[in-house]
Design a protein around this motif. Structure first.
Motif, short mmCIF file in Angstrom:
data_model
loop_
_atom_site.label_atom_id
_atom_site.label_comp_id
_atom_site.label_asym_id
_atom_site.label_seq_id
_atom_site.Cartn_x
_atom_site.Cartn_y
_atom_site.Cartn_z
N ASN A 1 3.11 -58.72 -60.52
CA ASN A 1 3.85 -57.80 -61.68
C ASN A 1 4.15 -56.29 -61.52
O ASN A 1 4.71 -55.74 -61.93
CB ASN A 1 3.11 -57.93 -62.96
CG ASN A 1 4.03 -59.29 -63.51
OD1 ASN A 1 3.95 -60.33 -63.05
ND2 ASN A 1 4.23 -59.20 -64.89
N SER B 1 -1.33 -61.46 -72.15
CA SER B 1 -0.75 -60.94 -70.69
C SER B 1 -0.99 -62.14 -69.97
O SER B 1 -0.87 -63.16 -70.44
CB SER B 1 -1.65 -59.79 -70.51
OG SER B 1 -3.20 -60.39 -70.03
N SER B 2 -1.30 -62.02 -68.74
CA SER B 2 -1.53 -63.35 -67.79
C SER B 2 -2.51 -64.01 -68.21
O SER B 2 -2.55 -65.18 -67.71
CB SER B 2 -1.66 -62.70 -66.33
OG SER B 2 -0.43 -62.17 -66.03
C1 LIG Z 1 4.56 -60.51 -65.12
O1 LIG Z 1 5.86 -60.67 -64.74
C2 LIG Z 1 6.70 -62.06 -65.27
C3 LIG Z 1 7.80 -62.17 -64.66
O2 LIG Z 1 8.14 -61.06 -63.61
C4 LIG Z 1 7.04 -61.81 -66.70
O3 LIG Z 1 7.22 -63.03 -67.35
C5 LIG Z 1 5.48 -61.54 -67.49
O4 LIG Z 1 5.63 -61.27 -68.60
C6 LIG Z 1 4.94 -60.42 -66.71
N1 LIG Z 1 3.51 -60.11 -67.17
C7 LIG Z 1 3.01 -59.01 -67.53
C8 LIG Z 1 1.81 -59.10 -68.02
O5 LIG Z 1 3.85 -57.94 -67.87
#
Ligand SMILES: *[C@@H]1O[C@H](CO)[C@@H](O)[C@H](O)[C@H]1NC(C)=O
Ligand SMILES: *[C@@H]1O[C@H](CO)[C@@H](O)[C@H](O)[C@H]1NC(C)=O
Ligand SMILES: *[C@@H]1O[C@H](CO)[C@@H](O)[C@H](O)[C@H]1NC(C)=O
Ligand SMILES: *[C@@H]1O[C@H](CO)[C@@H](O)[C@H](O)[C@H]1NC(C)=O
Ligand SMILES: *[C@@H]1O[C@H](CO)[C@@H](O)[C@H](O)[C@H]1NC(C)=O
Ligand SMILES: *[C@@H]1O[C@H](CO)[C@@H](O)[C@H](O)[C@H]1NC(C)=O
Ligand SMILES: *[C@@H]1O[C@H](CO)[C@@H](O)[C@H](O)[C@H]1NC(C)=O
Ligand SMILES: *[C@@H]1O[C@H](CO)[C@@H](O)[C@H](O)[C@H]1NC(C)=O
Ligand SMILES: *[C@@H]1O[C@H](CO)[C@@H](O)[C@H](O)[C@H]1NC(C)=O
Ligand SMILES: *[C@@H]1O[C@H](CO)[C@@H](O)[C@H](O)[C@H]1NC(C)=O
Ligand SMILES: *[C@@H]1O[C@H](CO)[C@@H](O)[C@H](O)[C@H]1NC(C)=O
Length: 643
Positions: free
Chosen positions: A264, A47-48
């Motif tokens: 997100n 994830s992030s």
């Molecule tokens: C959050 O959004 C970004 C782009 O909008 C995407 O690349 C990323 O995978 C997303 N992360 C999650 C944890 O959903």
């Protein structure tokens, strides 16, 4: 008896946590972590946080370096684009709200015709632990158009039209969890919060579950430590509060959720929520008490940094934790850190109450704990482990102006420690164009934990201090004595109003500061003055807060019109639209008109106006003094035994 066993177990576990934070490399740390965590490893998703857990990791740097942006360029491009995305939402929310308010003689079309000069509303939620979170939530609910009672009262919709929301400490629990959980109704958030279970001992009936809870926290903090980052007591608090505030339905593992993950959520993507900002304070090495001129740092979904004239710079929050020298990553190979802006860590930094608790304990310590406390505090103090430790983004940046240019680490503490307990600073910045601030004050200023206007006084004084260089313009407010004597802390009060005896003082709406709509915590239906360190509230208490906050507005007979007049005054003046007489009547009633009464007031102990709900969950109160006191004494024992 059972309670005692649980208490001792909890304290022992907490103590282990503190020990681990202070001695991450000690072999006892690893043994403890493994024995408490058990063997089950949750399936981790990327994830992030690139590791999928609490540990940050290195990733390829973004293309645009340096990673520091001077505020000379104004708002970040991303914030600007968020606001333009949100603008149509705000515009339509204004129309719905003003239609509902139906101010007699007011032309809504005229008011909304020029969108560029319609100013912005910000809502600021003060600190004060879970009391502040709940009182803030009660006001939020009374201003939410999704709450039919609020719509019927004519106050629903203000949170929909607000452009910004800010929180510090307990207020950051509210703002942070609203944002990360996709901007739900607060009445739905209470299930996530589950305040009947303390954040200190979530499974009070089951000590083994609690052991697992602490085991996981220890493991998470170890993950970060092993990845090469400084950890502190704030990391333990961060993991606990992070789990409390984020819905378990979130698919990302809780430990991996970051503040930038707010971007997100679908509400954020669609511009449906006020831009969420939380704050913390900088503290120089070795300094324990925060002066009024301390540096306010803000966390927003895009950036971390400070508007302070001494810093004036921001970094992309996603890459917070990257070692920079004058904005350039120093790791080499185009590597940057990601995952450091952990959600719980950001909110936990804003609410680093352990630091406060330790400070208070040292000051009030009696002979029993005496020298032991002193010894522990000295140890922690020397390692600066009572703060949240950040790699200093601003290292080598603008030396000579920047007071932290030579510090390798940036030490941050609770956003309320400078006694400016309402997070005004981010929305006083002229570049953000906020002209109306709704300030929800849940401070425990007085003997009985009620606000006395001190937060406003502190911010007003800071605004006049030459050190602030006129960057935080704030309307004049009177002394705390006047607040109490004139009952300005008992109901909605406006500050910075048009001056009736001097109507042309600010021609064409050129007010130098925003209008502040002050909503102080006051016992309308319940004693909502529980201790800042009360960690448990049963459902009756939670519902009692909601009823109390709603009654505060409901109690004002012309609230529908008067709240609306407060929100439009600045923009109407800027557009040259005279307000109808109905609004003048509201200003006559709710504006502070310059009157003062600085005599020493009697002890302030307001009585519940109209008792209806239950009394607060006082029987469940765990005061931090007791918790920290026991923690420290067991810890002291622990240190003596292990070392
Ligand atoms: C959050 O959004 C970004 C782009 O909008 C995407 O690349 C990323 O995978 C997303 N992360 C999650 C944890 O959903
Ligand atoms: C923020 O804006 C910059 C351009 O100014 C862009 O490169 C970057 O991708 C944006 N970040 C996000 C998270 O939108
Ligand atoms: C709208 O307001 C802005 C700012 O006050 C002003 O510059 C502009 O001329 C106005 N536009 C119209 C069409 O009145
Ligand atoms: C705060 O004010 C004091 C005294 O005015 C000054 O010595 C100190 O350097 C200031 N701190 C910062 C961070 O500017
Ligand atoms: C950042 O710098 C500090 C101090 O020099 C160092 O201990 C740490 O390992 C560095 N972090 C990274 C990710 O390189
Ligand atoms: C604790 O308080 C004592 C006296 O009040 C003071 O001398 C000492 O420096 C304090 N210790 C710490 C670590 O703050
Ligand atoms: C008002 O609040 C401040 C800050 O919390 C406190 O120091 C002061 O004693 C209070 N004064 C009165 C009169 O309540
Ligand atoms: C206010 O606005 C009017 C009309 O736009 C203009 O004539 C007047 O000069 C302005 N006054 C000030 C003090 O700016
Ligand atoms: C507000 O509360 C006061 C004190 O209980 C009461 O006298 C008054 O009638 C209430 N006003 C409204 C509109 O509910
Ligand atoms: C309003 O203006 C009068 C006259 O200039 C001044 O004495 C008074 O203090 C002002 N009131 C406020 C609340 O600023
Ligand atoms: C709450 O306030 C009332 C008086 O207003 C006081 O009697 C009571 O002790 C206070 N409770 C707490 C927990 O401070």
């Amino acid at each position: 008896m059972k309670t005692a066993i649980i208490a001792v177990t909890t304290v022992t576990l907490l103590c282990s946590l503190a020990f681990i934070a202070i001695n991450p490399a000690h072999r006892a740390t690893k043994i403890l972590a493994h024995s408490y965590a058990g063997v089950s490893k949750v399936g981790r998703k990327i994830s992030s946080s690139p590791t999928g857990n609490y540990a940050p990791a290195t990733v390829t740097c973004p293309p645009n370096t340096p990673l520091i942006r001077s505020i000379n360029t104004g708002l970040s491009a991303n914030e600007t684009s968020y606001l333009s995305n949100r603008q149509p939402v705000v515009q339509s929310a204004w129309r719905t709200y003003l239609t509902q308010a139906a101010i007699p003689g007011f032309n809504i079309d005229n008011f909304l015709s020029n969108t560029t000069s319609t100013g912005k509303v910000g809502i600021a939620f003060s600190g004060g632990g879970f009391r502040a979170m709940l009182n803030g939530a009660s006001v939020f609910n009374a201003l939410d158009s999704r709450n039919q009672d609020a719509v019927n009262l004519g106050t629903g919709g203000v949170v929909q039209l607000a452009t910004y929301m800010t929180g510090l400490s307990g207020g950051s629990f509210l703002v942070g969890s609203l944002a990360i959980n996709n901007f739900p109704r607060v009445t739905d958030l209470t299930k996530t919060w589950d305040l009947s279970e303390s954040v200190l001992a979530p499974s009070r009936a089951n000590i083994f579950e609690n052991a697992g809870y602490y085991g996981r926290i220890i493991r998470d903090v170890n993950d970060k430590e092993e990845a090469g980052f400084d950890t502190s007591i704030t990391d333990l608090w961060a993991r606990a509060i992070g789990q409390k505030l984020v819905a378990s339905s979130n698919p990302t593992p809780n430990s991996a959720i970051t503040y930038s993950d707010i971007r997100n959520t679908s509400s954020f993507v669609q511009g449906q929520m006020p831009f969420p900002i939380i704050i913390a304070l900088g503290r120089s090495q070795g300094q324990l008490i925060i002066p009024a001129n301390s540096t306010v740092y803000e966390f927003n979904p895009f950036e971390f940094g400070s508007w302070s004239p001494r810093i004036r710079a921001f970094t992309p929050i996603q890459y917070l934790g990257t070692n920079l020298t004058n904005g350039r990553p120093t790791l080499g190979n185009n590597r940057c850190v990601e995952g450091f802006d952990n959600f719980g860590f950001s909110v936990g930094t804003s609410s680093s109450i352990f630091n406060q608790g330790l400070l208070q304990l040292n000051q009030s310590s009696s002979s029993i704990l005496g020298s032991i406390i002193e010894r522990i505090l000295t140890r922690i103090g020397q390692k600066d482990n009572d703060i949240a430790s950040y790699p200093n983004t601003f290292y080598g940046y603008e030396p000579g102006v920047n007071p932290v240019a030579n510090d390798v680490l940036l030490d941050l503490v609770d956003g309320g420690e400078d006694n400016e307990n309402i997070p005004f600073v981010p929305i006083l910045q002229k570049v953000r164009g906020v002209n109306t601030i709704i300030a929800v004050d849940s401070s425990a200023d007085t003997l009985y934990n009620w606000p006395n206007g001190s937060s406003l006084v502190q911010t007003y004084q800071a605004s006049l201090d030459p050190l602030s260089e006129n960057t935080i313009p704030f309307p004049p407010v009177p002394s705390v004595e006047t607040f109490i004597n004139l009952k300005l802390n008992t109901r909605m009060t406006f500050f910075g109003c048009p001056n009736a005896s001097n109507p042309n003082s600010y021609p064409n709406g050129t007010y130098p500061y925003p209008l502040v709509i002050y909503l102080p915590n006051y016992p309308y239906t319940m004693e909502t003055n529980s201790s800042t360190f009360n960690f448990r509230y049963d459902d009756n208490a939670v519902n009692g807060f909601f009823e109390n906050g709603f009654t505060q507005l409901q109690n004002i007979s012309n609230i529908k019109v008067c709240l609306a007049c407060g929100t439009i005054q600045r923009s109407s003046a800027a557009k040259g639209i005279p307000l109808p007489s109905a609004c003048q009547a509201c200003f006559d009633e709710f504006c502070w008109n310059g009157e003062r009464d600085d005599r020493t007031p009697p002890i302030y102990n307001p009585r519940v106006q109209n008792p209806r709900g239950q009394t607060s969950g006082a029987e469940h109160k765990i005061t931090i003094s007791i918790a920290v006191g026991v923690l420290i004494s067991v810890c002291a024992y622990f240190f003596v035994m292990v070392q």
